[in-house]
Design an enzyme around this catalytic site. Sequence first.
Site, PDB file in Angstrom:
ATOM      1  N   GLY A   8      -4.600  -6.886 -33.766  1.00 11.82           N
ATOM      2  CA  GLY A   8      -6.079  -7.023 -34.704  1.00 11.82           C
ATOM      3  C   GLY A   8      -6.118  -6.217 -35.718  1.00 11.82           C
ATOM      4  N   GLY A  11      -8.878  -6.656 -38.470  1.00 13.96           N
ATOM      5  CA  GLY A  11     -10.249  -6.380 -38.249  1.00 13.96           C
ATOM      6  C   GLY A  11     -10.927  -5.263 -38.661  1.00 13.96           C
ATOM      7  N   GLN A  12     -12.372  -4.865 -38.110  1.00 14.87           N
ATOM      8  CA  GLN A  12     -12.798  -3.631 -38.875  1.00 14.87           C
ATOM      9  C   GLN A  12     -12.259  -2.387 -38.526  1.00 14.87           C
ATOM     10  OE1 GLN A  12     -16.640  -3.024 -36.992  1.00 14.87           O
ATOM     11  NE2 GLN A  12     -17.711  -2.607 -38.877  1.00 14.87           N
ATOM     12  N   ARG A  36      -5.187 -14.563 -37.282  1.00 19.25           N
ATOM     13  CA  ARG A  36      -5.374 -15.583 -38.261  1.00 19.25           C
ATOM     14  C   ARG A  36      -5.116 -15.334 -39.754  1.00 19.25           C
ATOM     15  NH1 ARG A  36      -9.703 -16.328 -34.480  1.00 19.25           N
ATOM     16  NH2 ARG A  36      -9.325 -18.317 -33.266  1.00 19.25           N
ATOM     17  N   ASP A  50      -0.173 -14.032 -31.206  1.00 21.71           N
ATOM     18  CA  ASP A  50      -1.137 -14.047 -30.340  1.00 21.71           C
ATOM     19  C   ASP A  50      -1.062 -13.375 -29.188  1.00 21.71           C
ATOM     20  OD1 ASP A  50      -2.860 -15.148 -28.622  1.00 21.71           O
ATOM     21  OD2 ASP A  50      -2.401 -17.226 -29.001  1.00 21.71           O
ATOM     22  N   TYR A 139     -19.238  -9.445 -23.270  1.00 23.15           N
ATOM     23  CA  TYR A 139     -18.490  -8.497 -23.996  1.00 23.15           C
ATOM     24  C   TYR A 139     -18.548  -7.216 -23.065  1.00 23.15           C
ATOM     25  CZ  TYR A 139     -17.747  -5.053 -27.615  1.00 23.15           C
ATOM     26  OH  TYR A 139     -17.139  -4.209 -28.574  1.00 23.15           O
ATOM     27  N   LYS A 143     -15.478  -5.313 -21.331  1.00 21.44           N
ATOM     28  CA  LYS A 143     -15.016  -3.931 -21.408  1.00 21.44           C
ATOM     29  C   LYS A 143     -14.944  -2.882 -20.488  1.00 21.44           C
ATOM     30  CE  LYS A 143     -14.526  -4.081 -25.841  1.00 21.44           C
ATOM     31  NZ  LYS A 143     -13.291  -3.879 -26.659  1.00 21.44           N
TER      32      LYS A 143
HETATM   33  C1  AKB Z   1     -20.651  -4.840 -31.419  1.00 17.83           C
HETATM   34  O1  AKB Z   1     -21.840  -4.755 -31.797  1.00 17.83           O
HETATM   35  O2  AKB Z   1     -20.307  -5.834 -30.552  1.00 17.83           O
HETATM   36  C2  AKB Z   1     -19.794  -3.627 -31.430  1.00 17.83           C
HETATM   37  C3  AKB Z   1     -19.870  -2.794 -30.426  1.00 17.83           C
HETATM   38  C4  AKB Z   1     -21.037  -1.660 -30.335  1.00 17.83           C
HETATM   39  O3  AKB Z   1     -19.001  -2.638 -29.328  1.00 17.83           O
HETATM   40  N1  AKB Z   1     -19.861  -3.118 -32.951  1.00 17.83           N
END
Ligand code: AKB
Length: 320
Positions: A8, A11-12, A36, A50, A139, A143
Amino acid sequence: MRKILVTGAQGQIGSELVPALRERHGAGSVVASYHRTKPSDEDGLVEHLDCTDPEQLEDVVRRHDIGVIYHLAALLSAVAEEKPQAAWDINMGSLFNVLEVARRHDCALFFPSSIGAFGPNTPKLKTPQDTIQRPNTMYGVTKVSGELLCDYYVARYDLDARGLRFPGLISYVAEPGGGTTDYAVDIFYHAIRHGRYTCFLRPDTRLDMMYMPDAVRAAYELMDAAPNVLRHRNAFNVTAMSITPEELAASIRDHIPDFVIDYAVDPVRQAIADSWPQSMDDSEARAQWGWSPQFGLGGMTADMLEKLGRKLAPRTEDAP
Ligand code: AKB
């Protein structure tokens, strides 16, 4: 020296972690993998990968003799809420493959967890290192599961897996992609370009945040720590500031006095933000491996406006 793989990488976090690791270890020691978007710099080692495909992962790790993996490839909170099945497949499927390849090739692993690993019944203020984790977002589920799975590999296979619970990350390098804390980055682009911003969270929504240079340093400092000083592994609370949109807007107004903020609340992202802590207690990270942020709200705002202002300034050759 065995090489470092960053998944990744576009990414950020990856956009700033890869250059920092190349600076520390040499360009030839860091492999940046993308799925990508191909990175524009051709200087370093780059692989298309991937991570949900275990054979591709095995091939890259074997060919480059990888010894450390920073596994950053994942969907963020708002996108994961839109596509929960894809979020499970990508976030958990790739982590499982990375753990397995790390086990077989004896690699150390960095896994980024998040404030999203907490849920509505977690204590919101001074959220302890060890506390209730019952997130109600996909999400967050990935995590917490990721933290548990990494700790399982530590205990079962003696794998060196370590992680951080990152707060919202603020950066001028890569634009954010689908997070709930994205407002804290978008606001700077709009302040510089238009002098105003419509925020999708309520003005009093308090969340932990961190400027990206601190986040990048936190990741490699944790990986550099001697194993015997770590009583926790996955994942350490780390924070740098606890702020609301109205406080961030006031800080921007110190530099752009006419800056205007208004609000059009997005119920989905507001519900996600409301389920997260308002301020984490990161004393275990400070005590165990010396974590200490360098940027607070004022320092971050000044640096963001300066660096992003330079990045967005029209180039001389574009001028009429
Ligand atoms: C999000 O907002 O999904 C992320 C995080 C806080 O994990 N920046």
